[in-house]
Design a protein around this motif. Structure first.
Motif, PDB file in Angstrom:
ATOM      1  N   GLN A 127      65.954 -24.222  87.954  1.00  0.00           N
ATOM      2  CA  GLN A 127      66.728 -25.363  88.440  1.00  0.00           C
ATOM      3  C   GLN A 127      67.818 -24.925  89.413  1.00  0.00           C
ATOM      4  N   GLU A 128      68.478 -23.789  89.111  1.00  0.00           N
ATOM      5  CA  GLU A 128      69.587 -23.309  89.935  1.00  0.00           C
ATOM      6  C   GLU A 128      69.123 -22.412  91.090  1.00  0.00           C
ATOM      7  N   ASP A 129      67.824 -22.127  91.146  1.00  0.00           N
ATOM      8  CA  ASP A 129      67.246 -21.248  92.164  1.00  0.00           C
ATOM      9  C   ASP A 129      67.827 -19.836  92.089  1.00  0.00           C
ATOM     10  N   MET A 130      68.059 -19.365  90.860  1.00  0.00           N
ATOM     11  CA  MET A 130      68.458 -17.981  90.652  1.00  0.00           C
ATOM     12  C   MET A 130      67.215 -17.104  90.503  1.00  0.00           C
ATOM     13  N   VAL A 131      67.381 -15.816  90.719  1.00  0.00           N
ATOM     14  CA  VAL A 131      66.267 -14.875  90.722  1.00  0.00           C
ATOM     15  C   VAL A 131      66.175 -14.158  89.372  1.00  0.00           C
ATOM     16  N   LEU A 132      64.952 -14.042  88.871  1.00  0.00           N
ATOM     17  CA  LEU A 132      64.680 -13.264  87.667  1.00  0.00           C
ATOM     18  C   LEU A 132      64.120 -11.908  88.096  1.00  0.00           C
ATOM     19  N   ASN A 133      64.813 -10.857  87.711  1.00  0.00           N
ATOM     20  CA  ASN A 133      64.399  -9.490  88.035  1.00  0.00           C
ATOM     21  C   ASN A 133      63.786  -8.844  86.804  1.00  0.00           C
ATOM     22  N   LEU A 134      62.534  -8.445  86.907  1.00  0.00           N
ATOM     23  CA  LEU A 134      61.797  -7.918  85.760  1.00  0.00           C
ATOM     24  C   LEU A 134      61.610  -6.413  85.868  1.00  0.00           C
ATOM     25  N   HIS A 135      62.118  -5.695  84.858  1.00  0.00           N
ATOM     26  CA  HIS A 135      61.692  -4.304  84.697  1.00  0.00           C
ATOM     27  C   HIS A 135      60.313  -4.381  84.061  1.00  0.00           C
ATOM     28  N   GLY A 136      59.302  -4.081  84.848  1.00  0.00           N
ATOM     29  CA  GLY A 136      57.937  -4.384  84.445  1.00  0.00           C
ATOM     30  C   GLY A 136      57.263  -3.301  83.632  1.00  0.00           C
ATOM     31  N   GLU A 137      57.704  -3.125  82.402  1.00  0.00           N
ATOM     32  CA  GLU A 137      57.042  -2.200  81.487  1.00  0.00           C
ATOM     33  C   GLU A 137      57.067  -2.777  80.080  1.00  0.00           C
ATOM     34  N   CYS A 138      56.040  -2.414  79.309  1.00  0.00           N
ATOM     35  CA  CYS A 138      56.054  -2.668  77.871  1.00  0.00           C
ATOM     36  C   CYS A 138      56.559  -1.425  77.164  1.00  0.00           C
ATOM     37  N   PRO A 139      57.276  -1.591  76.063  1.00  0.00           N
ATOM     38  CA  PRO A 139      57.723  -0.414  75.316  1.00  0.00           C
ATOM     39  C   PRO A 139      56.534   0.401  74.802  1.00  0.00           C
ATOM     40  N   SER A 140      56.709   1.696  74.744  1.00  0.00           N
ATOM     41  CA  SER A 140      55.650   2.572  74.251  1.00  0.00           C
ATOM     42  C   SER A 140      55.337   2.261  72.793  1.00  0.00           C
ATOM     43  N   GLY A 141      54.065   2.377  72.443  1.00  0.00           N
ATOM     44  CA  GLY A 141      53.612   2.104  71.080  1.00  0.00           C
ATOM     45  C   GLY A 141      52.258   2.743  70.864  1.00  0.00           C
ATOM     46  N   GLN A 142      51.490   2.177  69.944  1.00  0.00           N
ATOM     47  CA  GLN A 142      50.229   2.799  69.554  1.00  0.00           C
ATOM     48  C   GLN A 142      49.272   2.977  70.727  1.00  0.00           C
ATOM     49  N   HIS A 143      49.181   1.960  71.585  1.00  0.00           N
ATOM     50  CA  HIS A 143      48.241   2.017  72.705  1.00  0.00           C
ATOM     51  C   HIS A 143      48.943   1.994  74.061  1.00  0.00           C
ATOM     52  N   ILE A 144      50.272   2.062  74.058  1.00  0.00           N
ATOM     53  CA  ILE A 144      51.038   1.972  75.295  1.00  0.00           C
ATOM     54  C   ILE A 144      51.844   3.254  75.470  1.00  0.00           C
ATOM     55  N   HIS A 145      51.794   3.786  76.683  1.00  0.00           N
ATOM     56  CA  HIS A 145      52.504   5.019  77.004  1.00  0.00           C
ATOM     57  C   HIS A 145      53.036   4.886  78.424  1.00  0.00           C
ATOM     58  N   VAL A 146      53.758   5.913  78.890  1.00  0.00           N
ATOM     59  CA  VAL A 146      54.457   5.766  80.165  1.00  0.00           C
ATOM     60  C   VAL A 146      53.510   5.535  81.342  1.00  0.00           C
ATOM     61  N   LEU A 147      52.254   5.954  81.225  1.00  0.00           N
ATOM     62  CA  LEU A 147      51.342   5.811  82.348  1.00  0.00           C
ATOM     63  C   LEU A 147      50.661   4.444  82.420  1.00  0.00           C
ATOM     64  N   ASN A 148      50.630   3.708  81.298  1.00  0.00           N
ATOM     65  CA  ASN A 148      50.021   2.366  81.367  1.00  0.00           C
ATOM     66  C   ASN A 148      51.007   1.258  81.027  1.00  0.00           C
ATOM     67  N   ALA A 149      52.273   1.609  80.801  1.00  0.00           N
ATOM     68  CA  ALA A 149      53.266   0.608  80.379  1.00  0.00           C
ATOM     69  C   ALA A 149      53.460  -0.486  81.418  1.00  0.00           C
ATOM     70  N   GLU A 150      53.405  -0.138  82.707  1.00  0.00           N
ATOM     71  CA  GLU A 150      53.548  -1.156  83.757  1.00  0.00           C
ATOM     72  C   GLU A 150      52.328  -2.069  83.795  1.00  0.00           C
TER      73      GLU A 150
END
Length: 349
Positions: A127-150
């Motif tokens: 509504q206010e036309d503000m910008v959402l800035n996303l750090h695009g990674e999932c936290p590391s876990g069983q199937h997520i690591h630094v190379l596929n987190a994004e």
């Protein structure tokens, strides 16, 4: 052969970390020396910036160090950022809100575990036309690591965009071909920043070298190639955000526990010119560094009236080994190496 480039206006850097206190006083003067006149400031201080008053106070501290820079300010997404806070922030001139998934990077422990509770906040931002800035990674876990987190995060980007199609979203510091494609697949309200260091690095450059270690990490040569192609494509969805992140040298020398972040602020435009020159794409440099980000963020001339000109000259430029002295000194990207481009600031007469 081009050996001098006068930019149409100074660089706009849409992802800047300068910390606070003594580190801020050390780093802020390097914004201009890197060719930048407009800096989009990240809110992950300790404690993070979660109120309008805190953000405005921080902006005042930045302006006290260098009042010639235009600082665009952000809030740190957390439960305190309610729709009412968004409305108040918009009135105060705050530009955006940064979303950190909890625990993925420096000072992100107060970040987001689930996005659904923030839908009312996103609606208010739309509504206010503000910008959402996303750090695009999932936290590391069983199937997520630094190379596929994004890559694992990209469905979240598309889901938020689908629910809030008028919300301007920036996927920060892309590192993968998959992220580039995801941004292309979204509508015109979704864009992405690309850093200087990711135009040079792959996994081999940071594995075992903490000074090239950042989050998200640099990935494979094919990913680096996708970043270079996007940055030099002339597509307005992709523009410069350095994610320059200063850390005391003692925190970068800790081996396995080294801080994540690469400091590029002091030579920002020179690094990017180097990468573009290697591809023969210097004709695409100005719009990537100066135009596309300002257009997406709707920066008006009244907000951004730099009083100097940036000239890039092709000449040897040795990157200092350290900025500052002692254990709090910061090591710049490519410390001790020689760049082929140098930033010259020409002040108005």
């Amino acid at each position: 052969m081009t050996d001098t480039i006068t930019l149409s206006r100074p660089v706009a850097d849409f992802h800047v970390h300068v910390r606070d206190g003594d580190m801020m006083k050390l780093v802020v003067p390097t914004i201009k020396s890197g060719g930048v006149s407009l800096a989009y400031i990240m809110p992950n201080l300790v404690p993070p910036l979660t109120s309008v008053d805190d953000v405005l106070a921080y902006k005042s501290r930045l302006e006290a160090v260098d009042p010639t820079i235009t600082y665009l300010m952000t809030l740190y997404l957390c439960p305190a950022i309610t729709p009412q806070v968004i409305h108040n922030a918009a009135k105060a001139g705050i530009t955006g809100v940064k979303c950190y998934p909890a625990g993925v990077t420096t000072n992100s422990e107060y970040g987001v575990a689930s996005y659904a509770p923030y839908y009312p906040t996103f609606a208010a931002m739309e509504q206010e036309d503000m910008v959402l800035n996303l750090h695009g990674e999932c936290p590391s876990g069983q199937h997520i690591h630094v190379l596929n987190a994004e890559q694992e995060f990209l469905p979240t980007l598309k889901d938020i965009h689908g629910r809030f199609p008028r919300l301007r979203i920036v996927l920060e510091h892309c590192t993968s071909a998959a992220a580039i494609q995801a941004v292309k697949d979204c509508g015109p309200t979704v864009a992405a920043t690309i850093t200087a260091h990711h135009l040079f690095l792959t996994i081999d450059n940071w594995a075992g070298n903490s000074f090239n270690y950042c989050k998200p990490v640099a990935k494979f040569p094919t990913d680096r190639q996708a970043l270079l192609e996007a940055a030099t494509s002339g597509c307005p969805k992709f523009f410069f955000g350095s994610d320059s992140a200063p850390h005391p040298i003692t925190n970068k020398e800790k081996g396995q526990n080294a801080a994540a972040g690469v400091f590029t602020q002091s030579h920002a435009a020179a690094y990017v010119a180097e990468a573009f020159d290697q591809l023969g794409k210097l004709d695409k440099l100005d719009r990537f560094l100066c135009d596309f980000g300002r257009q997406f963020y709707k920066v008006t001339p009244a907000q951004d009236e730099p009083s100097w000109t940036v000239v890039l000259k092709k000449q040897q430029n040795v990157v200092p080994r350290l900025l500052g002295q002692g254990p709090s000194a910061v090591a710049p990207f490519k410390a001790g190496e020689t760049l082929n481009w140098k930033v010259e600031i020409v002040d108005a007469v």
